[in-house]
Design a protein around this motif. Structure first.
Motif, PDB file in Angstrom:
ATOM      1  N   LYS A 100       0.859  -1.187   0.000  1.00 35.58           N
ATOM      2  CA  LYS A 100       0.000   0.000   0.000  1.00 35.58           C
ATOM      3  C   LYS A 100       0.893   1.234   0.000  1.00 35.58           C
ATOM      4  N   VAL A 101       0.412   2.258  -0.653  1.00 37.40           N
ATOM      5  CA  VAL A 101       1.192   3.480  -0.785  1.00 37.40           C
ATOM      6  C   VAL A 101       1.384   4.128   0.584  1.00 37.40           C
ATOM      7  N   THR A 102       2.642   4.432   0.902  1.00 35.26           N
ATOM      8  CA  THR A 102       2.926   5.143   2.147  1.00 35.26           C
ATOM      9  C   THR A 102       3.740   6.409   1.906  1.00 35.26           C
ATOM     10  N   GLN A 126       4.821   0.327   1.953  1.00 35.16           N
ATOM     11  CA  GLN A 126       5.215   0.267   3.359  1.00 35.16           C
ATOM     12  C   GLN A 126       6.517  -0.493   3.576  1.00 35.16           C
ATOM     13  N   PHE A 127       6.991  -1.218   2.561  1.00 36.54           N
ATOM     14  CA  PHE A 127       8.245  -1.953   2.674  1.00 36.54           C
ATOM     15  C   PHE A 127       9.410  -1.174   2.071  1.00 36.54           C
ATOM     16  N   ALA A 129       9.619  -0.358  -1.136  1.00 36.81           N
ATOM     17  CA  ALA A 129       9.791  -0.707  -2.556  1.00 36.81           C
ATOM     18  C   ALA A 129       9.057   0.308  -3.440  1.00 36.81           C
ATOM     19  N   THR A 130       9.656   0.613  -4.588  1.00 33.24           N
ATOM     20  CA  THR A 130       9.023   1.522  -5.542  1.00 33.24           C
ATOM     21  C   THR A 130       7.836   0.818  -6.192  1.00 33.24           C
ATOM     22  N   MET A 131       6.711   1.489  -6.224  1.00 22.47           N
ATOM     23  CA  MET A 131       5.491   0.942  -6.833  1.00 22.47           C
ATOM     24  C   MET A 131       5.299   1.566  -8.214  1.00 22.47           C
ATOM     25  N   THR A 132       4.847   0.743  -9.153  1.00 24.94           N
ATOM     26  CA  THR A 132       4.555   1.254 -10.494  1.00 24.94           C
ATOM     27  C   THR A 132       3.099   1.037 -10.879  1.00 24.94           C
ATOM     28  N   THR A 133       2.381   0.212 -10.134  1.00 26.80           N
ATOM     29  CA  THR A 133       0.965  -0.038 -10.405  1.00 26.80           C
ATOM     30  C   THR A 133       0.222  -0.157  -9.089  1.00 26.80           C
ATOM     31  N   GLY A 134      -1.109  -0.169  -9.176  1.00 28.40           N
ATOM     32  CA  GLY A 134      -1.920  -0.404  -7.989  1.00 28.40           C
ATOM     33  C   GLY A 134      -2.295   0.852  -7.231  1.00 28.40           C
ATOM     34  N   PHE A 135      -2.168   2.002  -7.841  1.00 28.92           N
ATOM     35  CA  PHE A 135      -2.524   3.246  -7.176  1.00 28.92           C
ATOM     36  C   PHE A 135      -2.947   4.267  -8.230  1.00 28.92           C
TER      37      PHE A 135
END
Length: 146
Positions: A100-102, A126-127, A129-135
């Protein structure tokens, strides 16, 4: 004359539920456990609920007082239920927590009049890690001049 009665023999146990719904790491869930002993006395079958006398052990995580706590790592977990030398199992798949985006970082932008640029946005979970999808990102603009 002495009557001879056949011995009551425990043949197996039936454990319900056989599986639990997927859980995330470190989650807890109340387990509506039911254990039924299946006996044979000669040729006569009988059953008896023995839930309170059964013991439950978890291959990972913990089980106590009807509550299962998933382990801190993802994987398949088996709860082994024992009564009278017989065993039954309950399986549960433990999954990693959904990201989840933090953190949302926007690189500083210097923009000259009549020029255009693209904002660089870095989204992390929350870990870390860079997110590229899911938000979904939304933005607002301001035309304030200092």
């Amino acid at each position: 004359m002495t009557a001879i009665f056949p011995d009551k023999t425990l043949e197996s146990i039936t454990v319900t539920p056989a599986t639990l719904a997927d859980m995330t790491v470190n989650a807890t869930k109340a387990v509506e456990l039911k254990v039924v002993a299946n006996y044979m006395t000669g040729t006569v079958a009988s059953t008896e609920e023995v839930t309170t006398q059964a013991t439950v052990t978890a291959s990972a995580g913990t089980y106590a007082d009807g509550v299962f706590t998933a382990p801190a790592t993802a994987g398949a977990v088996t709860l082994t239920v024992a009564f009278g030398g017989k065993e039954g199992t309950i399986t549960v798949n433990v999954t990693a927590e959904a990201p989840k985006v933090t953190t949302v970082e926007v690189a500083a932008i210097t923009l000259m009049e009549t020029a255009s640029t693209q904002a660089v946005v870095l989204v992390k979970d929350q870990f870390g890690a860079t997110m590229t999808t899911g938000f979904t990102l939304t933005y607002a603009m301001s035309n304030t001049v200092a």
